[in-house]
Motif scaffolding. Structure first.
Motif, PDB file in Angstrom:
ATOM      1  N   GLU A  68      48.939  77.707 -58.120  1.00  0.00           N
ATOM      2  CA  GLU A  68      48.844  79.142 -57.869  1.00  0.00           C
ATOM      3  C   GLU A  68      47.621  79.398 -57.008  1.00  0.00           C
ATOM      4  OE1 GLU A  68      48.669  80.583 -61.884  1.00  0.00           O
ATOM      5  OE2 GLU A  68      50.852  80.630 -62.048  1.00  0.00           O
ATOM      6  N   VAL A  70      44.901  81.983 -55.625  1.00  0.00           N
ATOM      7  CA  VAL A  70      44.268  83.258 -55.956  1.00  0.00           C
ATOM      8  C   VAL A  70      43.093  83.469 -55.012  1.00  0.00           C
ATOM      9  CG1 VAL A  70      43.069  84.548 -57.766  1.00  0.00           C
ATOM     10  CG2 VAL A  70      44.966  83.035 -58.366  1.00  0.00           C
ATOM     11  N   ARG A  80      42.905  86.777 -48.408  1.00  0.00           N
ATOM     12  CA  ARG A  80      44.101  86.521 -49.216  1.00  0.00           C
ATOM     13  C   ARG A  80      44.729  85.195 -48.831  1.00  0.00           C
ATOM     14  NH1 ARG A  80      49.063  87.135 -46.935  1.00  0.00           N
ATOM     15  NH2 ARG A  80      49.069  87.799 -44.774  1.00  0.00           N
ATOM     16  N   GLN A  83      50.455  82.725 -49.171  1.00  0.00           N
ATOM     17  CA  GLN A  83      51.549  82.562 -50.122  1.00  0.00           C
ATOM     18  C   GLN A  83      50.944  82.564 -51.526  1.00  0.00           C
ATOM     19  OE1 GLN A  83      52.082  78.497 -48.225  1.00  0.00           O
ATOM     20  NE2 GLN A  83      53.028  78.111 -50.201  1.00  0.00           N
ATOM     21  N   ASN A  84      51.743  82.917 -52.517  1.00  0.00           N
ATOM     22  CA  ASN A  84      51.238  83.037 -53.893  1.00  0.00           C
ATOM     23  C   ASN A  84      51.099  81.693 -54.601  1.00  0.00           C
ATOM     24  OD1 ASN A  84      51.079  85.839 -53.743  1.00  0.00           O
ATOM     25  ND2 ASN A  84      53.239  86.065 -54.301  1.00  0.00           N
ATOM     26  N   SER A  85      52.008  80.759 -54.283  1.00  0.00           N
ATOM     27  CA  SER A  85      51.967  79.462 -54.955  1.00  0.00           C
ATOM     28  C   SER A  85      52.706  78.426 -54.119  1.00  0.00           C
ATOM     29  CB  SER A  85      52.584  79.548 -56.357  1.00  0.00           C
ATOM     30  OG  SER A  85      53.971  79.838 -56.265  1.00  0.00           O
ATOM     31  N   THR A 164      45.571  76.562 -61.071  1.00  0.00           N
ATOM     32  CA  THR A 164      45.176  77.746 -60.321  1.00  0.00           C
ATOM     33  C   THR A 164      44.002  77.379 -59.429  1.00  0.00           C
ATOM     34  OG1 THR A 164      45.907  79.205 -62.099  1.00  0.00           O
ATOM     35  CG2 THR A 164      44.414  80.147 -60.456  1.00  0.00           C
TER      36      THR A 164
END
Length: 181
Positions: A68, A70, A80, A83-85, A164
């Motif tokens: 993940e 973050v 940012r 991509q999220n993961s 994460t």
């Protein structure tokens, strides 16, 4: 006297030709000697060269880990992950991209600080390339995409299914924009 010089030159030329042929032969003979030496020492050869794959870079296709991504920011920057993961196999080289935007009208200097959870994964998370290795200086209104190239060591505990990767981008306090110009 000119006859002696001519004969001496011919002898010298003959010696130089013999030396050149011997050097070529020696270089040519090194190839099979090199291959034999690698076989005796147990080195694998790929296209006649030793294979240099570290044991911990072997990909474990039987396992998948979700990473993940973050991002946090302290200061005026926008930051940012694109991509999220991402799902990876232990040992697999992976590239993810983070984007930073300096939305103010002054040069900003900042440093990214990474963290990992669960904590037990920290010694197994290997970054090959990362924007966090050095401070970033962003000009007014500059946007930049920054890659992170990493792999997770296959020795990571089998209980780890999700990791994460978190970056906090911290603006340097008191940075003098004149110093960067």
């Amino acid at each position: 006297m000119s006859n002696e010089g001519s004969g001496g030159n011919k002898k010298l030329l003959g010696k130089l030709l013999v030396i050149a042929v011997m050097m070529f032969g020696f270089g040519y003979a090194l190839i099979p000697v090199y291959k034999h030496l690698c076989e005796v020492l147990g080195l694998n050869l790929i296209d006649g060269k030793p294979e240099q794959v570290a044991k911990n870079s072997q990909v474990d296709m039987s396992r998948e880990i979700t990473v993940e991504l973050v991002s946090n920011v302290q200061g005026t920057l926008r930051f940012r992950a694109t991509q999220n993961s991402v799902t990876v196999h232990p040992g697999e080289m992976t590239t993810v991209v983070y984007e930073v935007v300096n939305s103010v009208d002054r040069t900003v200097k900042a440093q990214a600080v990474p963290s990992y959870t669960p904590q037990e994964v920290t010694p197994h998370f290997k970054k090959v390339e990362c924007f966090c290795f050095k401070e970033q200086v962003l000009k007014p209104k500059e946007a930049r995409q920054m890659p992170v190239v990493f792999f997770i060591d296959p020795a990571v505990p089998k209980s780890v299914k999700t990791v994460t990767l978190s970056y906090t981008f911290i603006e340097a306090a008191g940075f003098d924009k004149q110093a960067s110009n």
